[in-house]
Design a protein around this motif. Structure first.
Motif, PDB file in Angstrom:
ATOM      1  N   ASP A 159      -3.745  -3.381  -7.228  1.00  0.00           N
ATOM      2  CA  ASP A 159      -3.002  -4.514  -7.762  1.00  0.00           C
ATOM      3  C   ASP A 159      -1.610  -4.412  -7.151  1.00  0.00           C
ATOM      4  O   ASP A 159      -0.909  -3.418  -7.370  1.00  0.00           O
ATOM      5  N   ALA A 160      -1.237  -5.397  -6.361  1.00  0.00           N
ATOM      6  CA  ALA A 160       0.079  -5.402  -5.723  1.00  0.00           C
ATOM      7  C   ALA A 160       0.874  -6.582  -6.255  1.00  0.00           C
ATOM      8  O   ALA A 160       0.434  -7.730  -6.153  1.00  0.00           O
ATOM      9  N   LYS A 161       2.046  -6.286  -6.820  1.00  0.00           N
ATOM     10  CA  LYS A 161       2.879  -7.348  -7.387  1.00  0.00           C
ATOM     11  C   LYS A 161       3.499  -8.220  -6.306  1.00  0.00           C
ATOM     12  O   LYS A 161       3.669  -9.417  -6.491  1.00  0.00           O
ATOM     13  N   GLN A 162       3.872  -7.612  -5.176  1.00  0.00           N
ATOM     14  CA  GLN A 162       4.472  -8.370  -4.082  1.00  0.00           C
ATOM     15  C   GLN A 162       4.130  -7.691  -2.765  1.00  0.00           C
ATOM     16  O   GLN A 162       4.254  -6.485  -2.632  1.00  0.00           O
ATOM     17  N   VAL A 163       3.723  -8.496  -1.776  1.00  0.00           N
ATOM     18  CA  VAL A 163       3.374  -7.992  -0.441  1.00  0.00           C
ATOM     19  C   VAL A 163       4.246  -8.711   0.579  1.00  0.00           C
ATOM     20  O   VAL A 163       4.339  -9.938   0.569  1.00  0.00           O
ATOM     21  N   ASP A 164       4.883  -7.926   1.439  1.00  0.00           N
ATOM     22  CA  ASP A 164       5.759  -8.481   2.470  1.00  0.00           C
ATOM     23  C   ASP A 164       5.348  -7.953   3.835  1.00  0.00           C
ATOM     24  O   ASP A 164       5.028  -6.767   3.973  1.00  0.00           O
ATOM     25  N   THR A 165       5.381  -8.815   4.837  1.00  0.00           N
ATOM     26  CA  THR A 165       5.183  -8.410   6.225  1.00  0.00           C
ATOM     27  C   THR A 165       6.548  -8.129   6.817  1.00  0.00           C
ATOM     28  O   THR A 165       7.505  -8.859   6.575  1.00  0.00           O
ATOM     29  N   SER A 166       6.628  -7.035   7.596  1.00  0.00           N
ATOM     30  CA  SER A 166       7.921  -6.639   8.152  1.00  0.00           C
ATOM     31  C   SER A 166       7.813  -6.277   9.624  1.00  0.00           C
ATOM     32  O   SER A 166       6.969  -5.472  10.017  1.00  0.00           O
ATOM     33  N   ASP A 167       8.700  -6.861  10.426  1.00  0.00           N
ATOM     34  CA  ASP A 167       8.808  -6.490  11.841  1.00  0.00           C
ATOM     35  C   ASP A 167       9.589  -5.190  12.012  1.00  0.00           C
ATOM     36  O   ASP A 167       9.630  -4.629  13.104  1.00  0.00           O
ATOM     37  N   ASP A 168      10.220  -4.710  10.940  1.00  0.00           N
ATOM     38  CA  ASP A 168      11.036  -3.491  11.013  1.00  0.00           C
ATOM     39  C   ASP A 168      10.225  -2.214  10.883  1.00  0.00           C
ATOM     40  O   ASP A 168      10.777  -1.118  11.048  1.00  0.00           O
ATOM     41  N   GLY A 214      -5.627   8.289  -9.293  1.00  0.00           N
ATOM     42  CA  GLY A 214      -4.941   7.585 -10.369  1.00  0.00           C
ATOM     43  C   GLY A 214      -4.036   6.447  -9.932  1.00  0.00           C
ATOM     44  O   GLY A 214      -3.419   5.791 -10.764  1.00  0.00           O
ATOM     45  N   THR A 215      -3.933   6.205  -8.633  1.00  0.00           N
ATOM     46  CA  THR A 215      -3.078   5.136  -8.137  1.00  0.00           C
ATOM     47  C   THR A 215      -3.911   3.880  -7.928  1.00  0.00           C
ATOM     48  O   THR A 215      -4.820   3.859  -7.101  1.00  0.00           O
ATOM     49  N   LYS A 216      -3.563   2.844  -8.687  1.00  0.00           N
ATOM     50  CA  LYS A 216      -4.317   1.593  -8.611  1.00  0.00           C
ATOM     51  C   LYS A 216      -3.425   0.374  -8.430  1.00  0.00           C
ATOM     52  O   LYS A 216      -3.920  -0.736  -8.327  1.00  0.00           O
ATOM     53  N   SER A 217      -2.096   0.599  -8.394  1.00  0.00           N
ATOM     54  CA  SER A 217      -1.192  -0.543  -8.247  1.00  0.00           C
ATOM     55  C   SER A 217       0.102  -0.125  -7.551  1.00  0.00           C
ATOM     56  O   SER A 217       0.470   1.049  -7.545  1.00  0.00           O
ATOM     57  N   PHE A 218       0.761  -1.133  -6.974  1.00  0.00           N
ATOM     58  CA  PHE A 218       2.055  -0.956  -6.320  1.00  0.00           C
ATOM     59  C   PHE A 218       2.951  -2.109  -6.728  1.00  0.00           C
ATOM     60  O   PHE A 218       2.506  -3.257  -6.800  1.00  0.00           O
TER      61      PHE A 218
END
Length: 154
Positions: free
Chosen positions: A69-78, A42-46
Motif C-alpha cells: 500500500d503506497a500513499k504516494q508514488v513519484d517518478t524522479s529523474d534525480d 512485516g512491511t506492507k506499506s510505504f
C-alpha cells in the motif's frame, strides 16, 4: 524513519538507450519474490515511494506495487544511475520532516543505491546490490544515524 532502498530487477542488456532497457522475466519474478519476502518481514506499506524514471525501475515498481500500500508514488529523474547520493539523502530527509513521513521506498540503480545506503549508514562502504536487492535502514533523523536492519535479495 524507515528507509527502504531497492535496486531494479534484472534488465535486458541492449536497448536504444540505457534509460530504455526493459526488465526481463527473471527480473520481474525476482522482484516479486523480494516483495513477498519484504511482506513476510512485516512491511506492507510505504508513505512515499520514489522511482527512477528509467524503464527497468518503473517496471520493477509495477511488478511489486500490488504487494504494498503506497500513499504516494513519484517518478524522479534525480535517482537514475548517476544521481547525486548526497542530494538525494538531503531531499529524503527534508521530505520526511516536512510531510511527517515514517517510511520511504526508493527504487533505483547501481551505483546510486550503494552510495545512498552509505549516506544513511555512517562509516559504511557503499554496498553492492544484486538486481532486485532491497535494504531496510532504520534512520534517526535527529541524530542523523542509520542502521541496516535487514537486506533481501532473490
Amino acid at each position: 524513519m524507515k528507509i527502504f532502498i531497492m535496486r531494479h530487477g534484472e534488465a535486458e542488456h541492449f536497448a536504444l538507450s540505457d534509460a530504455q532497457r526493459a526488465l526481463t522475466e527473471r527480473g520481474q519474478s525476482d522482484s516479486i519474490a523480494v516483495a513477498r519476502a519484504c511482506n513476510e518481514q512485516g512491511t506492507k506499506s510505504f508513505d512515499r515511494v520514489f522511482v527512477s524514471s528509467y524503464l527497468r525501475a518503473q517496471q520493477t515498481w509495477q511488478a511489486i506495487a500490488p504487494y504494498f500500500d503506497a500513499k504516494q508514488v513519484d517518478t524522479s529523474d534525480d535517482i537514475t544511475p548517476y544521481g547525486d547520493s548526497e542530494q538525494v539523502y538531503e531531499f529524503l530527509k527534508a521530505v520526511s520532516e516536512i510531510d511527517d513521513i515514517d517510511s520511504i521506498l526508493v527504487v533505483s540503480h547501481l551505483p546510486l543505491v550503494g552510495y545512498l545506503t552509505a549516506e544513511f549508514v555512517a562509516d559504511l562502504a557503499p554496498p553492492m546490490f544484486p538486481t532486485s536487492g532491497l535494504t531496510y535502514i532504520e534512520f534517526d533523523a535527529i541524530g542523523e544515524q542509520g542502521n541496516i536492519v535487514w537486506s533481501l535479495h532473490p
